[in-house]
Design an enzyme around this catalytic site. Structure first.
Site: not given
Length: 212
Positions: A16, A110, A163, A166, A182, A185, A192
Site C-alpha cells: 500500500d 494498486e 477487514c 473476516c 472490525c 470479528c 495501511d
C-alpha cells in the site's frame, strides 16, 4: 543488458503506497518516506528568493540577465539544489524497488491513478514528492529483468474498507482514521497494513487465475 532470473523466494507481498510512510507492506513493515524536497524546501525557497531579487535588480538596471554574473551564479546554485533532490530520490527509489524485487514474487500493488490524484491540491505536492509513478515504473522493468511478477489491483478495489481477517466491509473512512476495530470479528486494524494485506489477498487471487 543480460539479466538472469532471480532464485525463487516463495514470498509474496502486498504494498500500500502512502504519503506519511512511503510504502506499507503486508508483513507489517513500513518504509519511511524520505521527503527529499520537503527537507530541502527551506533552502530552495531561500535561494530562489535570492534569484528573484537578482532578476528584478537586473531588469531595474536594464541589463540582460545572461550577462549578469551574480544572477547566473545564483541560477546555477538553484539548479544544483534541484539536481541533488532528484538524485537522492532516484537513489532511494532504486534501492527500495531492487530490495522488493529480490525478496518477493509476486508483488501486488494498486493500479494508482497518480495523475488524477495530483488534481487534489492539498495532496499534490506530497504525491509528487513520493514519486509513486516512478517507483511503480522501476518495479515493472526490474520485474521483467529478473523474472518476477507484478500484479496490479483495480484502483477501485476497496482495500481500505475490508477487514483482512473476516472480509467484513465497513465503508469509507476519512484519512484521519488510522486505526479501528472490525465490528464483525473485533480484530484491531491498522489502516495501511490492513489495506496492504487485502491488496496481497486480491493480488494472489488474480495471479492464480493467470497461472496455467
Amino acid at each position: 543488458p543480460d539479466f538472469k532470473p532471480l532464485p525463487k523466494t516463495n514470498q509474496s507481498v502486498g504494498i500500500d503506497l502512502g504519503i506519511t510512510d512511503f510504502a506499507i507492506l503486508s508483513d507489517g513493515r513500513k518504509v519511511d518516506n524520505q521527503r527529499f524536497t520537503t527537507k530541502m524546501e527551506q533552502k530552495l525557497k531561500r535561494e530562489q528568493r535570492k534569484l528573484s531579487r537578482r532578476y528584478e535588480q537586473a531588469k531595474k538596471d536594464n541589463r540582460d540577465v545572461r550577462e549578469c554574473k551574480n544572477y547566473q551564479k545564483q541560477r546555477m546554485k538553484v539548479a544544483r539544489l534541484h539536481e541533488r533532490v532528484a538524485f537522492q530520490r532516484e537513489d532511494f527509489l532504486n534501492k527500495r524497488s531492487t530490495e522488493l524485487i529480490r525478496h518477493y514474487d509476486p508483488i501486488c500493488i494498486e493500479n494508482l491513478n497518480a495523475k488524477g490524484m495530483l488534481k487534489n491540491h492539498k495532496l499534490a505536492k506530497a504525491i509528487r514528492d513520493v514519486s509513486w509513478s516512478m517507483f511503480i515504473e522501476k518495479l515493472m522493468y526490474k520485474a521483467k529483468w529478473y523474472g518476477r511478477n507484478i500484479v496490479k489491483i483495480d484502483r477501485f478495489y476497496p482495500s481500505s474498507q475490508l477487514c483482512y481477517v473476516c472480509g467484513h466491509r465497513d465503508g469509507k473512512k476519512s484519512l484521519e482514521i488510522r486505526e479501528w476495530t472490525c465490528p464483525a470479528c473485533h480484530t484491531p486494524l491498522d489502516r495501511d497494513v490492513n489495506a496492504s494485506r487485502n491488496i496481497l489477498a486480491e493480488g494472489l487471487r488474480l495471479f492464480e487465475t493467470t497461472q496455467p
